[in-house]
Design a protein around this motif. Structure first.
Motif, PDB file in Angstrom:
ATOM      1  N   GLY A 166     -30.611 -57.146  27.535  1.00  0.00           N
ATOM      2  CA  GLY A 166     -31.694 -57.026  28.756  1.00  0.00           C
ATOM      3  C   GLY A 166     -31.892 -58.415  29.305  1.00  0.00           C
ATOM      4  N   VAL A 167     -31.843 -59.485  28.587  1.00  0.00           N
ATOM      5  CA  VAL A 167     -32.026 -60.860  29.428  1.00  0.00           C
ATOM      6  C   VAL A 167     -30.597 -61.087  30.352  1.00  0.00           C
ATOM      7  CG1 VAL A 167     -31.994 -63.177  28.956  1.00  0.00           C
ATOM      8  CG2 VAL A 167     -33.302 -61.630  27.773  1.00  0.00           C
ATOM      9  N   PHE A 168     -29.534 -60.672  29.792  1.00  0.00           N
ATOM     10  CA  PHE A 168     -28.416 -60.886  30.711  1.00  0.00           C
ATOM     11  C   PHE A 168     -28.317 -60.273  31.999  1.00  0.00           C
ATOM     12  CE2 PHE A 168     -23.645 -60.225  31.801  1.00  0.00           C
ATOM     13  CZ  PHE A 168     -23.552 -61.711  31.911  1.00  0.00           C
ATOM     14  N   LEU A 169     -28.957 -58.761  31.899  1.00  0.00           N
ATOM     15  CA  LEU A 169     -28.694 -57.813  32.890  1.00  0.00           C
ATOM     16  C   LEU A 169     -29.722 -58.337  33.640  1.00  0.00           C
ATOM     17  CD1 LEU A 169     -28.022 -54.391  31.382  1.00  0.00           C
ATOM     18  CD2 LEU A 169     -26.674 -55.790  32.772  1.00  0.00           C
ATOM     19  N   THR A 170     -31.010 -58.914  33.520  1.00  0.00           N
ATOM     20  CA  THR A 170     -31.886 -59.246  34.263  1.00  0.00           C
ATOM     21  C   THR A 170     -31.393 -60.551  35.191  1.00  0.00           C
ATOM     22  OG1 THR A 170     -33.778 -59.163  32.764  1.00  0.00           O
ATOM     23  CG2 THR A 170     -34.268 -60.689  34.342  1.00  0.00           C
ATOM     24  N   GLY A 171     -30.672 -61.337  34.501  1.00  0.00           N
ATOM     25  CA  GLY A 171     -30.094 -62.290  35.537  1.00  0.00           C
ATOM     26  C   GLY A 171     -29.070 -61.700  36.579  1.00  0.00           C
ATOM     27  N   ILE A 172     -28.469 -60.767  36.482  1.00  0.00           N
ATOM     28  CA  ILE A 172     -27.509 -60.075  37.383  1.00  0.00           C
ATOM     29  C   ILE A 172     -28.425 -59.061  38.014  1.00  0.00           C
ATOM     30  CG2 ILE A 172     -25.494 -58.443  37.693  1.00  0.00           C
ATOM     31  CD1 ILE A 172     -24.360 -59.640  34.840  1.00  0.00           C
TER      32      ILE A 172
END
Length: 248
Positions: free
Chosen positions: A215-221
């Motif tokens: 979730g955190v990684f997809l937030t960055g993208i």
């Protein structure tokens, strides 16, 4: 406690490869200039953005232990499926209990980047509200998952972040999205649920690791890109950094 057992990919290889594939697509799009505006709008260069995303992705392997919880029975060497994502429970031997750790890629790097954006863009008010909104939603939807720790439905952080950022500031939506999404997810899902870790049997409960890293990684993208789209027609030369107004 062997330190090598603390470090492992939070997702199974097929699930992790999905995130790698998204990052490869971003590299291609940035090289073609298609997504150049999105990263200018967040306040970093395309090269810095790629380093940030690569660091987050491969830093997810590293966990820094900060505390231990006594546990009678620890799960080991399993695969847990939650909302379509497959999380890894590492193989551990002679484990003392649940180790609370900070994940480098899912917590440390996003937090440092968020603080940098807060200081650089001076978005204290918007950043605080976005973080509070995302933290509230993530806290309400976070689930204690045996063997893993705290987990979230995959797209919740990114979608909540994009909506909150656009409502709070169209002009500075991109940096607000990254700040609110990263800090809000970590606070709402992980930090506010530390009291629920006891009894889950997770060998490692990683803040920003398995259960919330995706979730955190997809937030960055995703959230940054979604937040940047409405401003594209307004011109790509607008700086995300606030400048003090002065009479001409």
């Amino acid at each position: 406690m062997p330190s090598s057992q603390l470090h492992y990919l939070p997702l199974t290889p097929p699930s992790f490869s999905i995130l790698v594939g998204l990052l490869v697509l971003l590299v291609v799009f940035i090289q073609l200039g298609i997504l150049r505006y999105a990263y200018i709008s967040i306040g970093v260069s395309s090269r810095a953005a790629l380093l940030l995303l690569f660091g987050s992705l491969f830093g997810s392997y590293v966990n820094i232990p900060v505390a231990e919880l006594a546990e009678q029975q620890i799960m080991s060497g399993r695969e847990i499926t939650y909302f379509g994502m497959h999380y890894v429970v590492p193989v551990v031997l002679d484990w003392p209990g649940t180790v609370i750790a900070v994940n480098v890629g899912g917590a440390l790097i996003p937090t440092v980047m968020s603080i940098y954006l807060l200081v650089r863009s001076r978005l204290w008010y918007e950043g605080f509200l976005a973080t509070a909104c995302v933290a509230t939603v993530c806290h309400l939807l976070a689930d204690p998952v045996p063997g893993v720790g705290i987990a979230l439905p995959l797209l919740v952080p990114a979608l909540t972040t994009a909506i909150a950022a656009l409502l709070l500031s169209r002009q500075y939506a991109a940096p607000v999205a990254y700040i609110g999404g990263s800090l809000g997810t970590l606070i709402g899902a992980d930090l506010l649920n530390l009291d629920k870790l006891q009894g889950l049997g997770a060998p490692v409960a990683s803040i920003g690791g398995a259960g919330t890293f995706d979730g955190v990684f997809l937030t960055g993208i995703a959230a940054v890109l979604i937040a940047s789209i409405p401003r594209r027609s307004a011109g790509a030369n607008t700086s995300p950094e606030r400048q003090p107004t002065s009479a001409q």
